[in-house]
Design an enzyme around this catalytic site. Structure first.
Site, PDB file in Angstrom:
ATOM      1  N   HIS A  55       4.072 -29.562  29.961  1.00 54.44           N
ATOM      2  CA  HIS A  55       4.914 -29.011  30.587  1.00 54.44           C
ATOM      3  C   HIS A  55       6.446 -28.323  29.830  1.00 54.44           C
ATOM      4  O   HIS A  55       6.595 -27.198  30.132  1.00 54.44           O
ATOM      5  CB  HIS A  55       5.837 -30.224  31.720  1.00 54.44           C
ATOM      6  CG  HIS A  55       6.896 -29.753  32.401  1.00 54.44           C
ATOM      7  ND1 HIS A  55       6.821 -28.626  33.651  1.00 54.44           N
ATOM      8  CD2 HIS A  55       8.062 -30.114  32.612  1.00 54.44           C
ATOM      9  CE1 HIS A  55       8.034 -28.631  34.038  1.00 54.44           C
ATOM     10  NE2 HIS A  55       8.744 -29.402  33.568  1.00 54.44           N
TER      11      HIS A  55
ATOM     12  N   ARG B 273      13.129 -33.719  26.549  1.00 49.56           N
ATOM     13  CA  ARG B 273      14.252 -33.171  27.139  1.00 49.56           C
ATOM     14  C   ARG B 273      14.357 -33.857  28.573  1.00 49.56           C
ATOM     15  O   ARG B 273      13.540 -34.251  29.216  1.00 49.56           O
ATOM     16  CB  ARG B 273      13.638 -31.757  27.333  1.00 49.56           C
ATOM     17  CG  ARG B 273      14.717 -30.989  28.393  1.00 49.56           C
ATOM     18  CD  ARG B 273      13.789 -29.775  28.858  1.00 49.56           C
ATOM     19  NE  ARG B 273      12.815 -30.259  29.646  1.00 49.56           N
ATOM     20  CZ  ARG B 273      12.503 -29.732  30.819  1.00 49.56           C
ATOM     21  NH1 ARG B 273      13.585 -28.932  31.615  1.00 49.56           N
ATOM     22  NH2 ARG B 273      11.449 -30.119  31.586  1.00 49.56           N
TER      23      ARG B 273
ATOM     24  N   ALA C 280      16.865 -16.999  29.471  1.00 48.58           N
ATOM     25  CA  ALA C 280      17.725 -17.087  28.374  1.00 48.58           C
ATOM     26  C   ALA C 280      17.886 -15.604  27.906  1.00 48.58           C
ATOM     27  O   ALA C 280      18.960 -15.397  27.585  1.00 48.58           O
ATOM     28  CB  ALA C 280      16.828 -17.742  27.271  1.00 48.58           C
ATOM     29  N   GLY C 281      16.921 -14.923  27.803  1.00 51.81           N
ATOM     30  CA  GLY C 281      17.253 -13.480  27.474  1.00 51.81           C
ATOM     31  C   GLY C 281      18.303 -12.507  28.255  1.00 51.81           C
ATOM     32  O   GLY C 281      18.758 -12.160  27.823  1.00 51.81           O
TER      33      GLY C 281
ATOM     34  N   SER D 111      17.101 -27.924  30.410  1.00 55.36           N
ATOM     35  CA  SER D 111      16.516 -26.725  29.680  1.00 55.36           C
ATOM     36  C   SER D 111      17.118 -25.364  30.616  1.00 55.36           C
ATOM     37  O   SER D 111      17.382 -24.420  29.796  1.00 55.36           O
ATOM     38  CB  SER D 111      15.188 -26.866  29.783  1.00 55.36           C
ATOM     39  OG  SER D 111      14.581 -27.049  31.039  1.00 55.36           O
ATOM     40  N   LEU D 112      17.396 -25.242  31.830  1.00 58.71           N
ATOM     41  CA  LEU D 112      18.112 -24.081  32.091  1.00 58.71           C
ATOM     42  C   LEU D 112      19.383 -24.007  31.722  1.00 58.71           C
ATOM     43  O   LEU D 112      19.910 -22.904  31.247  1.00 58.71           O
ATOM     44  CB  LEU D 112      18.141 -24.346  33.743  1.00 58.71           C
ATOM     45  CG  LEU D 112      16.840 -24.047  34.679  1.00 58.71           C
ATOM     46  CD1 LEU D 112      17.171 -24.166  36.013  1.00 58.71           C
ATOM     47  CD2 LEU D 112      16.229 -22.730  34.237  1.00 58.71           C
TER      48      LEU D 112
ATOM     49  N   ARG E 181      10.922 -38.759  31.079  1.00 56.03           N
ATOM     50  CA  ARG E 181       9.267 -38.277  31.264  1.00 56.03           C
ATOM     51  C   ARG E 181       8.222 -39.043  30.419  1.00 56.03           C
ATOM     52  O   ARG E 181       7.264 -39.203  30.776  1.00 56.03           O
ATOM     53  CB  ARG E 181       9.379 -36.865  31.225  1.00 56.03           C
ATOM     54  CG  ARG E 181      10.027 -36.138  32.480  1.00 56.03           C
ATOM     55  CD  ARG E 181      10.162 -34.855  32.560  1.00 56.03           C
ATOM     56  NE  ARG E 181      11.011 -34.552  33.630  1.00 56.03           N
ATOM     57  CZ  ARG E 181      11.398 -33.082  33.740  1.00 56.03           C
ATOM     58  NH1 ARG E 181      11.042 -32.196  33.012  1.00 56.03           N
ATOM     59  NH2 ARG E 181      11.964 -32.693  34.806  1.00 56.03           N
TER      60      ARG E 181
HETATM   61  C1  LIG Z   1       7.180 -25.423  36.941  1.00 57.60           C
HETATM   62  C2  LIG Z   1       8.369 -25.595  36.141  1.00 57.60           C
HETATM   63  C3  LIG Z   1       9.553 -26.233  36.717  1.00 57.60           C
HETATM   64  C4  LIG Z   1      10.928 -26.274  35.894  1.00 57.60           C
HETATM   65  N1  LIG Z   1      11.895 -26.874  36.428  1.00 57.60           N
HETATM   66  C5  LIG Z   1      12.883 -27.051  35.785  1.00 57.60           C
HETATM   67  C6  LIG Z   1      14.137 -27.272  36.370  1.00 57.60           C
HETATM   68  O1  LIG Z   1      14.363 -27.827  37.490  1.00 57.60           O
HETATM   69  N2  LIG Z   1      15.481 -27.489  35.460  1.00 57.60           N
HETATM   70  C7  LIG Z   1      15.231 -27.073  34.522  1.00 57.60           C
HETATM   71  O2  LIG Z   1      16.432 -27.264  33.506  1.00 57.60           O
HETATM   72  N3  LIG Z   1      14.000 -26.641  33.597  1.00 57.60           N
HETATM   73  C8  LIG Z   1      12.898 -26.307  34.410  1.00 57.60           C
HETATM   74  N4  LIG Z   1      12.011 -26.027  33.762  1.00 57.60           N
HETATM   75  C9  LIG Z   1      11.909 -25.465  32.417  1.00 57.60           C
HETATM   76  C10 LIG Z   1      12.690 -24.120  32.464  1.00 57.60           C
HETATM   77  O3  LIG Z   1      11.986 -23.425  33.495  1.00 57.60           O
HETATM   78  C11 LIG Z   1      12.269 -23.402  31.220  1.00 57.60           C
HETATM   79  O4  LIG Z   1      12.510 -24.001  30.050  1.00 57.60           O
HETATM   80  C12 LIG Z   1      13.141 -22.133  31.229  1.00 57.60           C
HETATM   81  O5  LIG Z   1      13.140 -21.326  32.367  1.00 57.60           O
HETATM   82  C13 LIG Z   1      12.877 -21.232  29.964  1.00 57.60           C
HETATM   83  O6  LIG Z   1      13.458 -20.139  30.032  1.00 57.60           O
HETATM   84  P1  LIG Z   1      13.439 -18.823  28.949  1.00 57.60           P
HETATM   85  O7  LIG Z   1      14.310 -17.629  29.210  1.00 57.60           O
HETATM   86  O8  LIG Z   1      13.549 -19.590  27.625  1.00 57.60           O
HETATM   87  O9  LIG Z   1      11.805 -18.619  29.034  1.00 57.60           O
HETATM   88  P2  LIG Z   1      10.967 -18.025  30.164  1.00 57.60           P
HETATM   89  O10 LIG Z   1      11.468 -17.740  31.307  1.00 57.60           O
HETATM   90  O11 LIG Z   1       9.437 -18.635  29.801  1.00 57.60           O
HETATM   91  O12 LIG Z   1      10.868 -16.343  29.761  1.00 57.60           O
HETATM   92  C14 LIG Z   1      10.174 -16.139  28.423  1.00 57.60           C
HETATM   93  C15 LIG Z   1      10.048 -14.391  28.427  1.00 57.60           C
HETATM   94  O13 LIG Z   1       9.241 -13.997  27.365  1.00 57.60           O
HETATM   95  C16 LIG Z   1       8.368 -13.155  27.568  1.00 57.60           C
HETATM   96  N5  LIG Z   1       7.316 -12.944  26.306  1.00 57.60           N
HETATM   97  C17 LIG Z   1       6.578 -14.074  25.970  1.00 57.60           C
HETATM   98  N6  LIG Z   1       5.891 -13.759  25.145  1.00 57.60           N
HETATM   99  C18 LIG Z   1       6.017 -12.442  24.596  1.00 57.60           C
HETATM  100  C19 LIG Z   1       5.899 -11.616  23.809  1.00 57.60           C
HETATM  101  N7  LIG Z   1       4.574 -11.787  22.797  1.00 57.60           N
HETATM  102  N8  LIG Z   1       6.296 -10.403  23.760  1.00 57.60           N
HETATM  103  C20 LIG Z   1       7.394 -10.069  24.649  1.00 57.60           C
HETATM  104  N9  LIG Z   1       7.994 -10.884  25.592  1.00 57.60           N
HETATM  105  C21 LIG Z   1       7.347 -12.025  25.468  1.00 57.60           C
HETATM  106  C22 LIG Z   1       8.044 -13.476  28.892  1.00 57.60           C
HETATM  107  O14 LIG Z   1       7.330 -12.277  29.429  1.00 57.60           O
HETATM  108  C23 LIG Z   1       9.219 -13.763  29.548  1.00 57.60           C
HETATM  109  O15 LIG Z   1       9.935 -12.607  29.888  1.00 57.60           O
HETATM  110  C24 LIG Z   1      10.747 -25.971  34.469  1.00 57.60           C
HETATM  111  C25 LIG Z   1       9.683 -25.347  34.075  1.00 57.60           C
HETATM  112  C26 LIG Z   1       8.217 -25.397  34.604  1.00 57.60           C
HETATM  113  C27 LIG Z   1       7.098 -24.760  34.068  1.00 57.60           C
END
Ligand SMILES: Cc1cc2nc3c(=O)[nH]c(=O)nc-3n(C[C@H](O)[C@H](O)[C@H](O)COP(=O)(O)OP(=O)(O)OC[C@H]3O[C@@H](n4cnc5c(N)ncnc54)[C@H](O)[C@@H]3O)c2cc1C
Length: 544
Positions: free
Chosen positions: A339, A373, A12-13, A378-379, A282
């Site tokens: 999850h 979801r 996301a970021g 979510s990706l 799920r």
């Molecule tokens: C095992 C697994 C498999 C999955 N498979 C799928 C899939 O196949 N398809 C799908 O759509 N979704 C899937 N998901 C869900 C999906 O991966 C996530 O919802 C998505 O990647 C979240 O992306 P994000 O950028 O929001 O967060 P993240 O990728 O979790 O990034 C969070 C960022 O915030 C930073 N951060 C956290 N706290 C702080 C803080 N206090 N200060 C500064 N920085 C901080 C972290 O270091 C990181 O850089 C899966 C999840 C898991 C756990």
């Protein structure tokens, strides 16, 4: 030039950073760890999109309908429509940036079936969709870094947001490299800090996602939403460090769930829901598994070794490595685990919160998934949300910054120095473990008022001692100061679950098992001087 501060560098970021840079906005992208270590790289299964290929006989309307139905009709219709309509462009954008999707022999992007979807809709990159997407986005972010539009800062932990007169203009961080607090100001601030796994200890997700940012923002006046909706993935296996996910792709390829009863295999999902029973959403699968009170197995052996190694190589490796199971010959013993968090920071359709110029995207935001979801959404939501926030930031007015943040910096310095004076590290880890135990016991797949009240009492006690626990080493500063934010979020989550007196999606109450029409709305929770207030968003403050 307009400046944006993005906190969190997962998918996301990164999506938001690149989209802002594309518009000529200067980005500072902050996280404690590099993107390559974010939870996003764990995503294996895939990303949903109705693409250009008529062969799949799918439609955007069907994607919208499945998403709203999966979310039990509390996700905003307009937001979901935007998500599904833009999915094809997201896939094309990712391909343009170098993401290599798995293709059919005729050149079409391959699709797999995921739960709760009426068509094969999930595009994937072999067994490592998240990793491939992160790699492509990091390369593009580096290009903009070369052009001076993106600056990446590592080893920085969020401490608090700078909010003046209801407007956000930056944040205070704990700089792990210097051991001191640091301020970064910007015209807009975007939170992309992921889910809230630390509340539950061992989950399928990353321990980096501890929910502190959402908890801290909550105490600073940001409203949260739908915290009671926590997705349990039905098929995981336990390892010493975490719960490892056995991808839904196994059931997408025909995998069957069963338990043994006096030597007989009971395919309980198929018996209850017919042929597609194993691919029910799920929440339903996890609940049915829990109800059996039996050890559950997932069988894919019938697919044959060749197809298993070609289509599910990561699952084959995972089961062999962690449990010594050969899935071409043996069934996998599986259990549901925490999850994904449908709830989080409440945002409007443009991803802005109730605080001006403060945005939230990705898993830390709550907007597209309602009460549950769908896998693969979510990706898509993380990337789409990043783009939507970037467009809104481009149109927003530039803020006149008040540069005097000396009192905020002083407050952070004092807090960190008080923590360093004391000797004991042990209690904080202990409280974190106790919290995880409390949450598992009282906020499981099935909840009741009695359990939730017990959870609230326990967490209130931990909160009452949180600020009295101290540290003797500066490198543990984040672990220390984040505790009360995490506990505050945990308490808010339990309160939301207690207040929703019905069952819907991932929230199942044994004392209120029915879904009720008058609860067809999101829960909003706010904080005021130690008090928690909830209301149902029936007026559409966030949803439209
Ligand atoms: C095992 C697994 C498999 C999955 N498979 C799928 C899939 O196949 N398809 C799908 O759509 N979704 C899937 N998901 C869900 C999906 O991966 C996530 O919802 C998505 O990647 C979240 O992306 P994000 O950028 O929001 O967060 P993240 O990728 O979790 O990034 C969070 C960022 O915030 C930073 N951060 C956290 N706290 C702080 C803080 N206090 N200060 C500064 N920085 C901080 C972290 O270091 C990181 O850089 C899966 C999840 C898991 C756990």
């Amino acid at each position: 030039m307009k400046k944006v501060l993005i906190i969190g560098s997962g998918i996301a970021g990164l999506s938001c950073a690149i989209s802002c840079a594309e518009k000529g906005i200067e980005v500072t992208l902050v996280s404690p760890f590099p993107s390559e270590r974010s939870q996003s790289v764990l995503a294996a299964g895939g990303i949903n999109a109705v693409t250009d290929f008529p062969e799949y006989k799918d439609s955007i309307e069907s994607h919208i309908e499945d998403t709203l139905k999966g979310g039990c009709h509390i996700a905003g219709k307009k937001a979901v429509k935007g998500l599904c309509e833009n999915a094809n462009d997201v896939i094309k954008w990712l391909e343009k940036l170098g993401t290599i999707f798995t293709l059919e022999t005729d050149g079409r992007v391959s699709k797999r079936a995921f739960g709760g979807q009426s068509h094969k809709r999930t595009c994937y990159c072999g067994a490592s969709t998240g990793k491939q997407i992160v790699t492509a986005l990091v390369m593009e972010a580096r290009r903009y870094e070369g052009l001076g539009l993106i600056k990446r800062r590592l080893w920085m932990d969020f401490y608090s947001a700078l909010i003046k007169d209801g407007i956000c203009c930056g944040a205070v961080f704990y700089n792990e490299a210097t051991g001191s607090p640091e301020i970064i100001t910007a015209d807009s601030v975007v939170f992309a800090t992921g889910g809230q796994n630390a509340l539950f200890g061992k989950t399928t997700g990353s321990t980096q996602c501890d929910g502190y940012a959402a908890g801290k923002l909550f105490t600073q006046g940001v409203e949260l939403k739908n915290l009671e909706f926590i997705q349990y993935h039905p098929t995981t296996i336990e390892t010493s460090q975490k719960m490892m996910l056995v991808s839904e792709a196994v059931r997408g390829e025909g995998g069957r769930l069963y338990y043994e009863d006096n030597g007989r295999y009971v395919y309980f999902m198929e018996e209850r829901f017919g042929e597609r029973g194993n691919l029910m959403p799920r929440d339903i699968v996890a609940r049915c598994m829990e109800e059996t009170k039996k050890e559950i197995y997932l069988d894919i052996t019938f697919l044959g070794k060749e197809k298993i190694l070609k289509r599910l190589p990561e699952v084959y490796e995972l089961c062999k490595k962690y449990r010594g199971i050969d899935i071409t010959k043996q069934s996998i013993p599986v259990t549901p685990s925490v999850h994904f968090f449908m709830g989080g920071i409440a945002v409007k359709n443009n991803h802005e919160t109730n605080i001006k110029n403060l945005y939230a995207i990705g898993e830390c935001a709550s907007i597209y998934h309602g009460a549950n979801r769908l896998g693969g959404n979510s990706l898509l939501a993380a990337i789409h949300g990043g783009k939507v926030a970037a467009s809104s930031i481009e149109k927003s007015e530039q803020t006149e910054l008040d540069n005097d943040f000396s009192s905020e910096l002083k407050e952070a310095e004092e807090k960190l120095s008080t923590m360093r004076k004391s000797k004991s590290l042990y209690p904080v880890k202990y409280v974190r473990d106790m919290l995880a135990e409390t949450m598992h016991e009282n906020l499981g797949i099935v909840r009741s008022a009695q359990e939730l009240e017990k959870g609230i009492d326990d967490v209130s006690f931990y909160l009452s001692i949180a600020d009295k626990l101290n540290f003797d080493k500066s490198e543990f500063a984040y672990l220390g100061y984040s505790l009360s934010g995490i506990l505050t979020l945990a308490k808010a989550t339990l309160i939301c679950a207690k207040n929703r007196k019905e069952s819907r999606g991932a929230h199942y109450r044994s004392d209120y098992p029915e879904t009720k029409d008058d609860w067809t709305a999101s829960t909003i929770i706010s904080y005021d001087d130690g008090k928690y207030h909830t209301y149902l968003d029936t007026e559409g403050k966030y949803e439209s």
